[in-house]
Design an enzyme around this catalytic site. Structure first.
Site, PDB file in Angstrom:
ATOM      1  N   LYS A 279     -27.289  11.824 -58.963  1.00 39.19           N
ATOM      2  CA  LYS A 279     -27.999  12.945 -59.569  1.00 39.19           C
ATOM      3  C   LYS A 279     -27.083  13.654 -60.569  1.00 39.19           C
ATOM      4  O   LYS A 279     -25.852  13.646 -60.404  1.00 39.19           O
ATOM      5  CB  LYS A 279     -28.401  13.972 -58.501  1.00 39.19           C
ATOM      6  CG  LYS A 279     -29.394  13.526 -57.460  1.00 39.19           C
ATOM      7  CD  LYS A 279     -29.607  14.655 -56.456  1.00 39.19           C
ATOM      8  CE  LYS A 279     -30.531  14.261 -55.326  1.00 39.19           C
ATOM      9  NZ  LYS A 279     -31.939  14.173 -55.762  1.00 39.19           N
ATOM     10  N   ASP A 290     -31.854  19.136 -47.922  1.00 37.39           N
ATOM     11  CA  ASP A 290     -32.696  17.941 -47.923  1.00 37.39           C
ATOM     12  C   ASP A 290     -32.977  17.428 -46.510  1.00 37.39           C
ATOM     13  O   ASP A 290     -33.644  16.411 -46.341  1.00 37.39           O
ATOM     14  CB  ASP A 290     -32.047  16.837 -48.768  1.00 37.39           C
ATOM     15  CG  ASP A 290     -33.069  15.886 -49.380  1.00 37.39           C
ATOM     16  OD1 ASP A 290     -34.251  16.276 -49.476  1.00 37.39           O
ATOM     17  OD2 ASP A 290     -32.698  14.758 -49.747  1.00 37.39           O
ATOM     18  N   ASP A 349     -31.516   7.026 -55.016  1.00 35.53           N
ATOM     19  CA  ASP A 349     -31.898   8.421 -54.861  1.00 35.53           C
ATOM     20  C   ASP A 349     -33.305   8.567 -54.285  1.00 35.53           C
ATOM     21  O   ASP A 349     -33.797   9.677 -54.107  1.00 35.53           O
ATOM     22  CB  ASP A 349     -31.809   9.150 -56.211  1.00 35.53           C
ATOM     23  CG  ASP A 349     -31.857  10.663 -56.058  1.00 35.53           C
ATOM     24  OD1 ASP A 349     -31.534  11.149 -54.957  1.00 35.53           O
ATOM     25  OD2 ASP A 349     -32.210  11.346 -57.031  1.00 35.53           O
ATOM     26  N   GLU A 351     -33.987   7.816 -51.214  1.00 33.05           N
ATOM     27  CA  GLU A 351     -33.428   7.442 -49.912  1.00 33.05           C
ATOM     28  C   GLU A 351     -34.232   7.962 -48.733  1.00 33.05           C
ATOM     29  O   GLU A 351     -34.219   7.374 -47.646  1.00 33.05           O
ATOM     30  CB  GLU A 351     -31.978   7.922 -49.816  1.00 33.05           C
ATOM     31  CG  GLU A 351     -31.766   9.360 -49.356  1.00 33.05           C
ATOM     32  CD  GLU A 351     -32.369  10.403 -50.300  1.00 33.05           C
ATOM     33  OE1 GLU A 351     -32.775  11.471 -49.822  1.00 33.05           O
ATOM     34  OE2 GLU A 351     -32.438  10.144 -51.524  1.00 33.05           O
ATOM     35  N   ARG A 353     -37.396   8.072 -48.014  1.00 33.66           N
ATOM     36  CA  ARG A 353     -38.420   7.172 -47.481  1.00 33.66           C
ATOM     37  C   ARG A 353     -37.810   5.990 -46.729  1.00 33.66           C
ATOM     38  O   ARG A 353     -38.444   5.420 -45.851  1.00 33.66           O
ATOM     39  CB  ARG A 353     -39.325   6.693 -48.617  1.00 33.66           C
ATOM     40  CG  ARG A 353     -38.676   5.807 -49.652  1.00 33.66           C
ATOM     41  CD  ARG A 353     -39.396   5.804 -50.975  1.00 33.66           C
ATOM     42  NE  ARG A 353     -39.243   7.080 -51.667  1.00 33.66           N
ATOM     43  CZ  ARG A 353     -39.782   7.356 -52.855  1.00 33.66           C
ATOM     44  NH1 ARG A 353     -40.521   6.446 -53.472  1.00 33.66           N
ATOM     45  NH2 ARG A 353     -39.592   8.526 -53.419  1.00 33.66           N
TER      46      ARG A 353
END
Length: 507
Positions: A279, A290, A349, A351, A353
């Site tokens: 990112k 997150d 990114d 990740e 799921r």
């Protein structure tokens, strides 16, 4: 391997008490909650106790700009007597949402004070009074690591009364407990990631289990490898702080084989750099939150026994730290998830799921629930669809489940908007190399949901993508600047209702 731990110390919350009739000796700070219909009936008695004409006070404050909109405030100092100040707080139309906002405003006013005596309107519905108590707790939220000027502490005690002889203590207590789940989820999400890693999250879950009458099981990296949790392992392999899979089990008293069974799956990415698909700096700011989905699952489970939840619930938290390194997983890697399904990685990114897929697959294969619900801050795309701080995204394969969750969202104040799951978009995540890819061009929140849907099998399933309501830009209403702990109040409200899975699987 189930284990229990030392007693969990919940955050210091204001003590909220119901007082039948006006107290003989109130606090030095009084609060009068004013709705669109004007002052509560008990205000006359309160004014006599204070030696103050509250009607004249309200008229004077209205003339200078005060209105009874939800959460509006006007303070009035008193120069003599035991009471030193009176606060008028707007309650708007008296709805649950308005009273939640009013409760939060009172909590902010009360910082640094030992006690507030609060007069509300007589005959408030239980749902609205409960929401008021939730707001008091949520508006009290504070988190810091300051050593200088830490700010005022939360108000120690709030006494609520409507002047009548009624006893509403049970309603208040339920509101405090549900508010506490939101506070706890916020605390988890706000904790900086130099303190918080997957092991830290497992320790918090273990502590919560010890106080909440739960059983906890934790998979470390060796057990994850032995049992085939390929998604969680892949995402976590770039970090020096290894991943964890956490299982919390709640079984209600008197449970039988016919007791409804719900499995919750929470995303627990304790920090997300994006991995090798790094990112930009701006995109990493706030990525300590997150793991909001996983934190909200832990917070929800913490309250189920206290609130007498009638359904059996298992919480699964998929915890990893997504870091770039020489051992990190790569674009074009193929991952084998729990149960055997494969994914070709196109973006490291995407990740969340990948870890959630393992949790869903485990829940369906090993637990065989009646319903499975996953909750995550999964995509930025849901913010594009729904904006910020109004609605979280809801995807579901079952109309009744979607309706029940949406109803709970409306009650809790964490509202949901149902999104589609069009089969036509499945091709967007197809690949000749594996069963699917983890990222593609197109409607990002929908393709992410379709990716997860494949792991839910035939079990009625809902996916909550709460990135759109996971962070507040300011102190406003029941929210504080930063992480909101989205999902905890919603899930707790849903699971402690009379029939959380009514109608599910019958369409």
């Amino acid at each position: 391997m189930a284990r229990r731990s030392t007693k969990f110390v919940f955050p210091t919350l204001p003590a909220v008490h119901w007082q039948p009739g006006l107290p003989v000796h109130g606090s030095s700070s009084w609060v009068v909650v004013v709705g669109e219909a004007g002052l509560p009936a008990a205000a006359k008695d309160a004014g006599e106790r204070l030696g103050l004409d509250l009607d004249r006070l309200l008229a004077a404050q209205t003339a200078t700009g005060f209105s009874p909109t939800a959460g509006a405030t006007a303070a009035y100092p008193l120069l003599s007597g035991e009471v030193t100040e009176v606060l008028l707080v707007g309650a708007g139309d008296g709805s649950a949402a308005a009273l939640r906002h009013a409760g939060a405003a009172i909590a902010r006013f009360g910082r640094g004070k030992p006690e507030l005596t609060t007069v509300v309107a007589e005959g408030i519905e239980d749902a609205a009074l409960q929401a008021f108590a939730e707001g008091v707790v949520l508006g009290s939220f504070t988190f810091h690591r300051k050593t200088v000027d830490p700010g005022k502490p939360v108000v120690e005690r709030i006494t609520l009364t409507d002047g009548s002889s009624s006893d509403r203590a049970a309603v208040i207590e339920r509101g405090v407990v549900i508010g506490r789940t939101g506070w706890l989820a916020r605390e988890f999400a706000t904790t900086p990631s130099n303190e918080k890693d997957p092991s830290w999250l497992a320790e918090r879950a273990t502590e919560v289990a010890a106080t909440g009458g739960l059983t906890v099981t934790v998979w470390d990296e060796k057990l994850l490898a032995a049992d085939g949790f390929g998604g969680i392992l892949a995402v976590g392999q770039g970090s020096t702080r290894p991943p964890r899979f956490i299982r919390l089990d709640y079984v209600p008293d008197g449970s039988t084989k016919d007791t409804p069974y719900v499995v919750l799956v929470g995303k627990g990415i304790t920090y997300d750099t994006g991995g090798l698909s790094l990112k930009p700096r701006e995109g990493m700011v706030s990525m300590k939150r997150d793991m909001t989905g996983g934190g909200s699952v832990i917070a929800t489970l913490s309250a189920l026994r206290e609130l007498g939840t009638k359904v059996k619930v298992t919480g699964l938290i998929c915890a990893a730290e997504n870091m770039p390194s020489g051992t990190a997983y790569r674009p074009d890697d193929v991952i084998r998830h729990y149960g055997g399904r494969t994914t070709e990685v196109k973006n490291t990114d995407a990740e969340g799921r990948l870890v959630m897929a393992d949790g869903l697959a485990y829940g369906v294969k090993e637990l065989k629930p009646d319903v499975i619900v996953d909750v995550a801050t999964l995509t930025g795309a849901i913010k594009v669809s729904l904006g910020a701080m109004l609605y979280g995204g809801l995807f579901s394969t079952d109309d009744a489940l979607a309706d029940n969750l949406a109803d709970a969202g409306q009650v809790s104040g964490e509202r949901l908007w149902r999104m589609p799951l069009p089969a036509e978009y499945v091709d967007l995540i197809s690949t000749p190399i594996a069963d699917s890819v983890n990222s593609s061009k197109g409607p990002g929140s929908i393709t992410a949901a379709l990716f997860l849907k494949a792991f839910a099998g035939d079990v009625p399933w809902a996916h909550l993508d709460l990135s759109s309501i996971a962070e507040s830009p300011r102190d406003e209403f029941e929210y504080s600047l930063g992480s909101t702990g989205a999902g905890a109040r919603l899930l707790t409200t849903w699971l402690t209702g009379d029939a959380p899975i009514a109608g599910v699987g019958k369409a």
